[in-house]
Design an enzyme around this catalytic site. Sequence first.
Site, PDB file in Angstrom:
ATOM      1  N   ASP A 213     -10.028  -5.569  -3.403  1.00 48.34           N
ATOM      2  CA  ASP A 213      -9.416  -4.576  -2.516  1.00 48.34           C
ATOM      3  C   ASP A 213     -10.347  -3.370  -2.409  1.00 48.34           C
ATOM      4  OD1 ASP A 213      -7.810  -2.423  -1.500  1.00 48.34           O
ATOM      5  OD2 ASP A 213      -6.013  -3.473  -2.169  1.00 48.34           O
TER       6      ASP A 213
ATOM      7  N   HIS B  82      -7.316  -6.128   0.753  1.00 45.33           N
ATOM      8  CA  HIS B  82      -6.128  -5.317   1.065  1.00 45.33           C
ATOM      9  C   HIS B  82      -5.406  -5.814   2.322  1.00 45.33           C
ATOM     10  CE1 HIS B  82      -4.018  -1.554   0.120  1.00 45.33           C
ATOM     11  NE2 HIS B  82      -3.952  -1.281   1.405  1.00 45.33           N
TER      12      HIS B  82
ATOM     13  N   SER C 297       0.824  -1.201   0.000  1.00 42.21           N
ATOM     14  CA  SER C 297       0.000   0.000   0.000  1.00 42.21           C
ATOM     15  C   SER C 297       0.869   1.266   0.000  1.00 42.21           C
ATOM     16  CB  SER C 297      -0.957  -0.053   1.199  1.00 42.21           C
ATOM     17  OG  SER C 297      -1.996   0.887   1.068  1.00 42.21           O
TER      18      SER C 297
END
Length: 277
Positions: free
Chosen positions: A223, A256, A148
Amino acid sequence: MSLKLIEKRRSFGGEQCKYTHYSELLQCEMTFSIYLPSNKEKKPIPLIWWLSGLTCTDDNFSQKSGFQRLAEEYQVAVMIPDTSPRGEHVADDEAYDLGQGAGFYLNATQEPWAKHYKMYSYIAEELSAIAKSLIPHFSGKESMMGHSMGGHGALVVGMKNKERFRAISAFAPILSPSKIPWGLKAFSTYLGDDKEAWKAWDASELIKEAGMPPILITQGTEDEFYPKHLDETYFLKNAQENNAVVQYEKAEGYDHSYFFIATFLEEHFAFHKNHLR
């Protein structure tokens, strides 16, 4: 150096260690974790860096991913910095995507952030010297990995030091921070309104330069931040136009979380091991 070992645990034959030290660059106490493989044969040991995402510390990857099994199998050291400077005297924000826990792996130029928020130089210089001092039989070979915001960081640090890092990989990275909400907020706050200056911290701009290390990216299709914050279009377009070696994979049904990371971590470790030989 004010380096202090605060935790050491045996894991898969190696040692998972946690340290604190005073950072001259960040002007605050910092914490980091490092895994040292057993290296029973006293062979040269390469180093993989892991950069974590928004709100994380060095604990998230070390406690949730199970990477130690792979690090011991492949006999690599793994360095895990924190995601920002910390402390009561360090500038902060109430939002989760700015301030402490959200350093974005750049060198801030705007007040009140400029004094402490120099995470790029901290990792590339100060913490690098510490890491190398802690790894017995360090081979001198390094690569970058992240998730991320940390995927953004791995790409930026890796590409800005393309002669140093052999490979870069990322899970659900922020690829075009100058074009997405997280990045627009962070860059305008930390770097000011000059968008030309933002390019030095944007992977989609850096990839235009020749000679970048090979890159592996894995993105989950479920995600919750994709594609709003994690759009790949501009990055992949620039990579293709500039003949960069990028392997971009979609993982059907994955989100995620660290469940996603743990699932594909072995593929990423194998990718790094191949380039660290």
